[in-house]
Design a protein around this motif. Structure first.
Motif, PDB file in Angstrom:
ATOM      1  N   SER A 142     -42.683 -61.827  -2.777  1.00  0.00           N
ATOM      2  CA  SER A 142     -43.609 -62.113  -4.053  1.00  0.00           C
ATOM      3  C   SER A 142     -43.757 -60.783  -4.113  1.00  0.00           C
ATOM      4  O   SER A 142     -43.703 -60.287  -5.948  1.00  0.00           O
ATOM      5  N   PHE A 143     -43.934 -59.259  -3.534  1.00  0.00           N
ATOM      6  CA  PHE A 143     -43.415 -58.224  -3.844  1.00  0.00           C
ATOM      7  C   PHE A 143     -42.532 -57.406  -4.911  1.00  0.00           C
ATOM      8  O   PHE A 143     -42.712 -56.348  -5.646  1.00  0.00           O
ATOM      9  N   ILE A 144     -41.482 -57.719  -4.238  1.00  0.00           N
ATOM     10  CA  ILE A 144     -40.141 -57.562  -4.798  1.00  0.00           C
ATOM     11  C   ILE A 144     -39.458 -58.115  -5.847  1.00  0.00           C
ATOM     12  O   ILE A 144     -38.267 -57.641  -5.985  1.00  0.00           O
ATOM     13  N   THR A 145     -39.598 -59.640  -6.164  1.00  0.00           N
ATOM     14  CA  THR A 145     -38.666 -60.357  -6.808  1.00  0.00           C
ATOM     15  C   THR A 145     -39.831 -61.022  -7.777  1.00  0.00           C
ATOM     16  O   THR A 145     -40.740 -60.627  -7.610  1.00  0.00           O
ATOM     17  N   ASN A 146     -39.290 -62.077  -8.423  1.00  0.00           N
ATOM     18  CA  ASN A 146     -40.156 -62.366  -9.630  1.00  0.00           C
ATOM     19  C   ASN A 146     -40.349 -63.586  -9.024  1.00  0.00           C
ATOM     20  O   ASN A 146     -40.787 -64.967  -9.367  1.00  0.00           O
ATOM     21  N   ARG A 147     -40.143 -64.308  -7.739  1.00  0.00           N
ATOM     22  CA  ARG A 147     -40.625 -65.048  -6.415  1.00  0.00           C
ATOM     23  C   ARG A 147     -42.145 -65.185  -6.688  1.00  0.00           C
ATOM     24  O   ARG A 147     -42.999 -64.483  -6.776  1.00  0.00           O
ATOM     25  N   ASN A 148     -42.714 -66.464  -7.265  1.00  0.00           N
ATOM     26  CA  ASN A 148     -43.819 -66.782  -6.974  1.00  0.00           C
ATOM     27  C   ASN A 148     -44.806 -66.761  -5.933  1.00  0.00           C
ATOM     28  O   ASN A 148     -44.025 -67.929  -4.902  1.00  0.00           O
ATOM     29  N   ASN A 149     -45.659 -66.409  -5.192  1.00  0.00           N
ATOM     30  CA  ASN A 149     -46.603 -66.859  -3.851  1.00  0.00           C
ATOM     31  C   ASN A 149     -48.112 -67.576  -4.644  1.00  0.00           C
ATOM     32  O   ASN A 149     -48.415 -66.582  -4.882  1.00  0.00           O
ATOM     33  N   ILE A 150     -48.351 -68.292  -4.558  1.00  0.00           N
ATOM     34  CA  ILE A 150     -49.642 -69.000  -5.369  1.00  0.00           C
ATOM     35  C   ILE A 150     -50.896 -68.243  -4.665  1.00  0.00           C
ATOM     36  O   ILE A 150     -52.018 -68.596  -4.760  1.00  0.00           O
ATOM     37  N   HIS A 151     -50.467 -67.833  -3.416  1.00  0.00           N
ATOM     38  CA  HIS A 151     -51.379 -67.599  -2.193  1.00  0.00           C
ATOM     39  C   HIS A 151     -51.870 -66.456  -2.991  1.00  0.00           C
ATOM     40  O   HIS A 151     -53.235 -65.977  -1.988  1.00  0.00           O
ATOM     41  N   VAL A 152     -51.255 -65.214  -3.130  1.00  0.00           N
ATOM     42  CA  VAL A 152     -52.051 -64.065  -3.111  1.00  0.00           C
ATOM     43  C   VAL A 152     -51.723 -63.616  -4.411  1.00  0.00           C
ATOM     44  O   VAL A 152     -51.404 -64.120  -5.728  1.00  0.00           O
ATOM     45  N   ASN A 153     -52.807 -62.485  -5.022  1.00  0.00           N
ATOM     46  CA  ASN A 153     -52.904 -61.615  -6.036  1.00  0.00           C
ATOM     47  C   ASN A 153     -52.328 -60.030  -6.395  1.00  0.00           C
ATOM     48  O   ASN A 153     -53.385 -59.715  -5.455  1.00  0.00           O
ATOM     49  N   GLN A 154     -51.153 -60.054  -6.619  1.00  0.00           N
ATOM     50  CA  GLN A 154     -50.557 -58.742  -6.182  1.00  0.00           C
ATOM     51  C   GLN A 154     -50.735 -57.715  -7.585  1.00  0.00           C
ATOM     52  O   GLN A 154     -50.652 -56.617  -7.194  1.00  0.00           O
ATOM     53  N   ASP A 155     -52.071 -57.850  -7.774  1.00  0.00           N
ATOM     54  CA  ASP A 155     -52.388 -56.999  -9.204  1.00  0.00           C
ATOM     55  C   ASP A 155     -52.816 -56.009  -8.646  1.00  0.00           C
ATOM     56  O   ASP A 155     -52.215 -54.649  -9.064  1.00  0.00           O
ATOM     57  N   ARG A 156     -53.620 -55.445  -8.018  1.00  0.00           N
ATOM     58  CA  ARG A 156     -54.615 -54.737  -7.080  1.00  0.00           C
ATOM     59  C   ARG A 156     -53.732 -53.380  -5.959  1.00  0.00           C
ATOM     60  O   ARG A 156     -53.545 -52.442  -6.758  1.00  0.00           O
ATOM     61  N   ILE A 157     -52.502 -54.291  -5.635  1.00  0.00           N
ATOM     62  CA  ILE A 157     -52.036 -53.311  -4.651  1.00  0.00           C
ATOM     63  C   ILE A 157     -51.022 -52.663  -5.308  1.00  0.00           C
ATOM     64  O   ILE A 157     -50.201 -51.805  -5.436  1.00  0.00           O
ATOM     65  N   LEU A 158     -50.352 -53.705  -6.766  1.00  0.00           N
ATOM     66  CA  LEU A 158     -48.900 -53.194  -7.439  1.00  0.00           C
ATOM     67  C   LEU A 158     -49.388 -51.749  -8.347  1.00  0.00           C
ATOM     68  O   LEU A 158     -48.984 -51.391  -9.087  1.00  0.00           O
ATOM     69  N   ALA A 159     -51.157 -51.994  -8.490  1.00  0.00           N
ATOM     70  CA  ALA A 159     -51.379 -50.933  -9.225  1.00  0.00           C
ATOM     71  C   ALA A 159     -51.200 -49.625  -9.031  1.00  0.00           C
ATOM     72  O   ALA A 159     -51.606 -48.364  -9.628  1.00  0.00           O
ATOM     73  N   CYS A 160     -51.395 -49.818  -7.322  1.00  0.00           N
ATOM     74  CA  CYS A 160     -51.398 -48.495  -6.979  1.00  0.00           C
ATOM     75  C   CYS A 160     -50.161 -48.102  -7.062  1.00  0.00           C
ATOM     76  O   CYS A 160     -49.661 -46.411  -7.005  1.00  0.00           O
ATOM     77  N   VAL A 161     -48.657 -48.526  -7.452  1.00  0.00           N
ATOM     78  CA  VAL A 161     -47.211 -48.490  -7.316  1.00  0.00           C
ATOM     79  C   VAL A 161     -47.106 -48.297  -8.877  1.00  0.00           C
ATOM     80  O   VAL A 161     -46.345 -48.210  -9.598  1.00  0.00           O
ATOM     81  N   ASN A 162     -47.824 -48.106  -9.991  1.00  0.00           N
ATOM     82  CA  ASN A 162     -47.122 -48.484 -11.580  1.00  0.00           C
ATOM     83  C   ASN A 162     -46.611 -49.474 -12.230  1.00  0.00           C
ATOM     84  O   ASN A 162     -45.910 -49.655 -12.749  1.00  0.00           O
ATOM     85  N   ASN A 163     -47.469 -50.752 -11.265  1.00  0.00           N
ATOM     86  CA  ASN A 163     -47.091 -51.570 -11.581  1.00  0.00           C
ATOM     87  C   ASN A 163     -45.987 -51.690 -11.490  1.00  0.00           C
ATOM     88  O   ASN A 163     -45.619 -52.976 -12.154  1.00  0.00           O
ATOM     89  N   SER A 164     -44.890 -51.653 -10.210  1.00  0.00           N
ATOM     90  CA  SER A 164     -43.548 -52.028  -9.827  1.00  0.00           C
ATOM     91  C   SER A 164     -42.858 -52.276  -8.766  1.00  0.00           C
ATOM     92  O   SER A 164     -43.616 -51.566  -7.582  1.00  0.00           O
ATOM     93  N   LYS A 165     -42.843 -53.264  -9.138  1.00  0.00           N
ATOM     94  CA  LYS A 165     -42.277 -53.825  -8.120  1.00  0.00           C
ATOM     95  C   LYS A 165     -41.088 -53.173  -7.137  1.00  0.00           C
ATOM     96  O   LYS A 165     -40.672 -53.277  -5.968  1.00  0.00           O
ATOM     97  N   THR A 166     -40.564 -52.704  -7.961  1.00  0.00           N
ATOM     98  CA  THR A 166     -39.294 -51.672  -7.004  1.00  0.00           C
ATOM     99  C   THR A 166     -39.949 -50.696  -6.660  1.00  0.00           C
ATOM    100  O   THR A 166     -39.393 -50.248  -5.312  1.00  0.00           O
TER     101      THR A 166
END
Length: 186
Positions: A142-166
């Motif tokens: 769910s961190f690297i694709t558009n696949r949803n994972n209902i268990h996690v909130n990725q916002d804080r971690i992705l904010a550390c990398v400019n909100n980029s899954k890549t």
């Protein structure tokens, strides 16, 4: 005697727990789904944010941020219910988990993202697959694709990398070799 854990609302922790005598705590897909179900139930009773997770065969990793309740209440709720389920299903008695859970307080964003990477790379380091996205029982996909994972909130971690899954994928994969020789596989 165990040292009292430091806690305040909003603290984030890397939680690990292993099966007693390193035995398997998950035998199949149904067991892992039940664990995640109990995790969601605990989230309703003691709200928290789950940033990353990985359910290995004999241990778990959770990166969670508390809100109003200490991690001990949360983990006790999940593990007590899961151990009862597992023991009843398999005709076992006694402790499923090896002692109390372990926790590491996350003190900054660098430690947060590095811990998330460590969690997501655990199956590769354990030799279960060559790529972290091939392991079904972690939040990595769910961190690297558009696949949803209902268990996690990725916002804080992705904010550390400019909100980029890549960027997260690149950062995680560069960590694979760095962690190989530094950390014991819990």
């Amino acid at each position: 005697m165990y040292k009292k854990r430091e806690w305040s609302p909003g603290f984030t922790y890397h939680i690990t727990a292993r099966g007693n005598r390193k035995y398997n705590i998950f035998r199949n897909k149904g067991d892992r789904l039940m664990y995640l179900n109990y995790l969601e139930d605990a989230k309703q009773k003691y709200p928290f944010i789950l940033h990353s997770y990985c359910l290995m065969t004999n241990h778990i990793h959770l990166l969670l941020q508390t809100e109003n309740d200490p991690p001990g209440k949360i983990i006790h709720q999940i593990h007590y219910r899961y151990a009862r389920y597992f023991n009843k299903k398999n005709g076992f008695q006694g402790h499923l988990f090896e002692g109390p859970y372990r926790s590491t307080l996350i003190k900054n964003n660098k430690q947060l993202i590095d811990t998330s990477c460590y969690i997501h790379l655990n199956p590769v380091r354990a030799g279960i697959g060559n790529e972290p996205e091939s392991y079904q029982w972690s939040s990595y996909r769910s961190f690297i694709t558009n696949r949803n994972n209902i268990h996690v909130n990725q916002d804080r971690i992705l904010a550390c990398v400019n909100n980029s899954k890549t960027h997260y994928k690149f950062y995680t994969e560069t960590k694979l070799h760095q962690f190989d020789n530094r950390a014991e596989h819990y």
